[in-house]
Design a protein around this motif. Structure first.
Motif, PDB file in Angstrom:
ATOM      1  N   PRO A   4      26.046 -38.859 -59.576  1.00 18.02           N
ATOM      2  CA  PRO A   4      25.376 -39.983 -60.256  1.00 18.02           C
ATOM      3  C   PRO A   4      23.944 -39.666 -60.697  1.00 18.02           C
ATOM      4  CG  PRO A   4      26.537 -40.774 -58.324  1.00 18.02           C
ATOM      5  CD  PRO A   4      26.609 -39.276 -58.286  1.00 18.02           C
ATOM      6  N   VAL A   5      23.266 -38.761 -60.000  1.00 20.41           N
ATOM      7  CA  VAL A   5      21.881 -38.445 -60.346  1.00 20.41           C
ATOM      8  C   VAL A   5      21.780 -37.771 -61.712  1.00 20.41           C
ATOM      9  CG1 VAL A   5      21.719 -36.135 -59.330  1.00 20.41           C
ATOM     10  CG2 VAL A   5      19.729 -37.633 -59.312  1.00 20.41           C
ATOM     11  N   THR A   6      22.848 -37.135 -62.170  1.00 19.35           N
ATOM     12  CA  THR A   6      22.777 -36.396 -63.440  1.00 19.35           C
ATOM     13  C   THR A   6      22.631 -37.300 -64.659  1.00 19.35           C
ATOM     14  OG1 THR A   6      25.201 -36.309 -63.559  1.00 19.35           O
ATOM     15  CG2 THR A   6      24.073 -34.401 -62.597  1.00 19.35           C
ATOM     16  N   THR A   7      22.820 -38.595 -64.500  1.00 23.54           N
ATOM     17  CA  THR A   7      22.667 -39.495 -65.647  1.00 23.54           C
ATOM     18  C   THR A   7      21.241 -39.479 -66.176  1.00 23.54           C
ATOM     19  OG1 THR A   7      22.203 -41.381 -64.207  1.00 23.54           O
ATOM     20  CG2 THR A   7      24.477 -41.066 -64.883  1.00 23.54           C
ATOM     21  N   PHE A   8      20.255 -39.449 -65.277  1.00 27.29           N
ATOM     22  CA  PHE A   8      18.847 -39.456 -65.674  1.00 27.29           C
ATOM     23  C   PHE A   8      18.116 -38.163 -65.319  1.00 27.29           C
ATOM     24  CE2 PHE A   8      19.806 -44.015 -64.974  1.00 27.29           C
ATOM     25  CZ  PHE A   8      19.679 -44.422 -66.283  1.00 27.29           C
ATOM     26  N   PHE A   9      18.644 -37.422 -64.355  1.00 28.20           N
ATOM     27  CA  PHE A   9      17.997 -36.190 -63.891  1.00 28.20           C
ATOM     28  C   PHE A   9      19.001 -35.040 -63.904  1.00 28.20           C
ATOM     29  CE2 PHE A   9      16.027 -39.847 -61.820  1.00 28.20           C
ATOM     30  CZ  PHE A   9      14.696 -39.688 -62.203  1.00 28.20           C
ATOM     31  N   PRO A  10      19.349 -34.538 -65.091  1.00 30.53           N
ATOM     32  CA  PRO A  10      20.379 -33.492 -65.159  1.00 30.53           C
ATOM     33  C   PRO A  10      19.974 -32.205 -64.456  1.00 30.53           C
ATOM     34  CG  PRO A  10      19.356 -33.819 -67.308  1.00 30.53           C
ATOM     35  CD  PRO A  10      18.835 -34.905 -66.415  1.00 30.53           C
ATOM     36  N   HIS A  11      18.670 -31.993 -64.236  1.00 29.18           N
ATOM     37  CA  HIS A  11      18.224 -30.773 -63.552  1.00 29.18           C
ATOM     38  C   HIS A  11      18.684 -30.741 -62.104  1.00 29.18           C
ATOM     39  CE1 HIS A  11      15.340 -33.594 -61.893  1.00 29.18           C
ATOM     40  NE2 HIS A  11      15.049 -32.677 -60.984  1.00 29.18           N
ATOM     41  N   ALA A  12      18.959 -31.912 -61.520  1.00 28.87           N
ATOM     42  CA  ALA A  12      19.273 -31.989 -60.098  1.00 28.87           C
ATOM     43  C   ALA A  12      20.606 -31.338 -59.748  1.00 28.87           C
ATOM     44  CB  ALA A  12      19.269 -33.443 -59.638  1.00 28.87           C
ATOM     45  N   ASN A  13      21.509 -31.294 -60.695  1.00 26.30           N
ATOM     46  CA  ASN A  13      22.817 -30.698 -60.437  1.00 26.30           C
ATOM     47  C   ASN A  13      23.384 -30.150 -61.741  1.00 26.30           C
ATOM     48  OD1 ASN A  13      25.001 -29.923 -58.903  1.00 26.30           O
ATOM     49  ND2 ASN A  13      25.998 -31.912 -58.968  1.00 26.30           N
ATOM     50  N   GLY A  14      22.606 -29.284 -62.382  1.00 26.22           N
ATOM     51  CA  GLY A  14      22.982 -28.758 -63.692  1.00 26.22           C
ATOM     52  C   GLY A  14      24.330 -28.070 -63.720  1.00 26.22           C
ATOM     53  N   GLY A  15      24.732 -27.457 -62.611  1.00 24.19           N
ATOM     54  CA  GLY A  15      26.005 -26.747 -62.562  1.00 24.19           C
ATOM     55  C   GLY A  15      27.209 -27.658 -62.689  1.00 24.19           C
TER      56      GLY A  15
END
Length: 198
Positions: free
Chosen positions: A108-119
């Motif tokens: 869910p964090v990738t919606t606004f912070f794609p750097h957090a789980n780019g893979g």
């Protein structure tokens, strides 16, 4: 001969398609990820490691912040998989629940912070692709709902996993062992605080 030609063509075609996808990443999401990572490290540096540590320790005090605020900070600031290292601020009996809530938030964090789980950005890309094609104006609403739903889910997962962990500790007769872990944790924390105060 036709079969060999077909195999050779499609074999190299696979690598050509992969190369095109890679170029798309390099010109698309990769610069965004690098800038976001740089920003997060800069914020951590500006705020200071001591203040960041205090914020994390504060968020570990209560169940509602331990399984919402703490995993959110961990995933956004340290990204996946380093975010799990925030568990060092918790006693042993709470570590499984923190891990469960943090690992559940890395999508869910990738919606606004794609750097957090780019893979694993493909999870959000897959969820949002249909909405982008059908109703692009609904994309921000979907992003907000996905993010907020993630927060609700990680709270329940953390809370339930903590209850299960307590139950299993009692059931396996490990209460004294974990009480010893808690004493060691409290002593180590007191030592750290004393060193900071000195």
């Amino acid at each position: 001969m036709q079969v060999l030609t077909w195999i050779a063509t499609h074999f190299i075609g696979l690598f050509q398609a992969s190369g095109e996808a890679f170029v798309g990443l390099v010109t698309g999401i990769l610069p965004t990820l690098i800038v976001l990572l740089t920003l997060m490290y800069a914020i951590t540096t500006w705020v200071g490691e001591a203040r960041m540590t205090r914020a994390v320790q504060f968020s570990a005090r209560y169940a509602i912040t331990r399984y919402t605020l703490m995993p959110i900070l961990a995933v956004i600031l340290l990204t996946n998989p380093m975010c799990y290292s925030f568990g060092v601020y918790l006693p042993e009996r709470q570590k499984p629940a923190f891990y469960d809530s943090a690992v559940s938030f890395v999508h869910p964090v990738t919606t606004f912070f794609p750097h957090a789980n780019g893979g694993e950005l493909f999870v959000w890309a897959g969820i949002s692709a249909g909405v982008l094609q059908a109703e692009p104006e609904k994309y921000p609403v979907l992003a907000i709902l996905y993010f907020l739903t993630g927060i609700v889910v990680i709270f329940f997962r953390g809370f339930i996993t903590e209850a299960i962990t307590r139950f299993l500790i009692r059931r396996q007769g490990l209460t004294e062992v974990f009480d010893g872990y808690d004493r060691e944790f409290a002593e180590a924390r007191a030592t750290r605080l004393a060193k900071k105060a000195a």
